[in-house]
Design a protein around this motif. Structure first.
Motif: not given
Length: 357
Positions: A160-161, A168-175, A177-183
């Motif tokens: 989080l920034n 700004l929420l960026s990347a991380g891991e969901d069920a 696998g590794y994520q590219m999404k940003s919100f």
């Protein structure tokens, strides 16, 4: 970071993982985590000072844990959530520069979550609960937690920034696998922004919600040394748009033109907000004109246009004593209804809801 004698206090930053850090670059607080060799949970609070160039152990944390988060400064910090011996925690603890105390806990117990802010305004999102990865979002006001709108994805180990209501929420891991999404969070609404180039988790981030850098982490091909930058400063946008005090339907920060349906000849009052720069609103001179919203930040400018569409008022139905008439037709202008003597009848028209955008 080593102190003058070349050693680090037991439980210091290089002997544990899953810990958390608050403060700024020259004055930081490190607490929580698990020992690298023994996996024992760490309850030590360690302070780094640029004046002494060393880590010094201070008051023990209230209870050992790892995968927690922190917000604030070295003498006013929060420790949020985490896990201890398989139990996921909802706790909120406050450090005043000398001792720890326990405050009101979150609604959702979580670990591997993301947090930003300070002791009076802390945002926490995502993470892992006892049953699932969560999309829950909460805000702390210095005394209690309140639920906010869910983030668009169930995610853990994201970064989080920014600050609460402008994040700004960026990347991380969901069920999966590794994520590219940003919100991007504007107010209490999350919007999708550009994907990161490399999906990653266990990464770090610096900067603001409009000018951020992602650093390192683990990708699908192992540890990554790739850094990425995100910049939204060239895309000035609104965080709120209202017509006569009501949010315009289908509002989107990236949208630059709206047409609003109205039913009379009075130009509606348009209000707007932005989290970047300042706003000047010039109302339309008539309903056939255009209301302009100019956004300015430094040398950057952008404009949002609002037009109006006058609709003819038509009946969509009639209610008799709060029950819609099943015989209503738009081409019939007169109805005869049988009632008992003395009955009180309430007739209510059903009309179209104003404005679309």
């Amino acid at each position: 970071v080593y102190n003058a004698s070349g050693s680090i206090p037991t439980g210091g930053v290089v002997t544990s993982y899953g810990n958390t850090v608050s403060g700024i670059y020259d004055n930081i607080l490190v607490f929580g985590g698990q020992a690298k060799l023994t996996n024992a949970y760490n309850g030590i609070t360690t302070k780094w000072s640029d004046e002494s160039h060393s880590f010094v152990n201070t008051a023990n944390y209230i209870s050992p844990r790892s995968n927690l988060t922190s917000t604030g400064l070295v003498d006013a910090s929060l420790g949020i959530g985490g896990i201890y011996n398989g139990t996921i925690l909802n706790t909120t603890d406050f450090y005043n520069g000398a001792v720890w105390s326990t405050l009101t806990g979150m609604s959702t117990a979580r670990e591997s979550h993301s947090s930003i802010g300070n002791v009076d305004s802390a945002l926490t999102v995502g993470g892992r609960t006892a049953t699932d990865i969560t999309d829950k979002s909460e805000i702390f006001n210095g005394a209690t937690w309140s639920n906010l709108s869910n983030i668009p994805i169930k995610i853990k180990k994201a970064t989080l920034n920014g600050k609460a209501y402008d994040a700004l929420l960026s990347a991380g891991e969901d069920a999966s696998g590794y994520q590219m999404k940003s919100f991007r969070q504007l107010g209490d609404i999350w919007y999708t922004v550009g994907d990161v180039n490399i999906p990653r988790t266990y990464h770090s981030a610096s900067g603001t919600s409009t000018n951020a850098k992602l650093i390192g982490g683990i990708s699908n091909v192992g540890s990554t040394i790739h850094n990425e930058t995100f910049s939204a400063i060239t895309n000035l946008s609104l965080s709120e748009l209202k017509c006569n005090g009501t949010r315009v339907p289908n509002f989107n920060p990236n949208k630059k033109s709206y047409t609003i349906d109205i039913y009379d000849d009075i130009v509606p009052t348009i209000t707007a907000e932005t989290l970047m720069g300042s706003i000047v609103i010039t109302p339309a001179s008539s309903i056939t004109g255009v209301t302009t919203i100019n956004i300015t930040s430094g040398e950057l400018t952008d404009t949002v246009y609002v037009r109006f569409n006058k609709l003819k008022i038509t009946l969509d139905g009639i209610k008799i004593n709060n029950v819609p008439m099943d015989i209503f037709r738009k081409d019939i202008n007169e109805y005869n209804i049988d009632i008992l003597s003395g009955d009180v009848v309430n007739v209510e028209p059903i009309v179209s809801t104003p404005f679309t955008a």
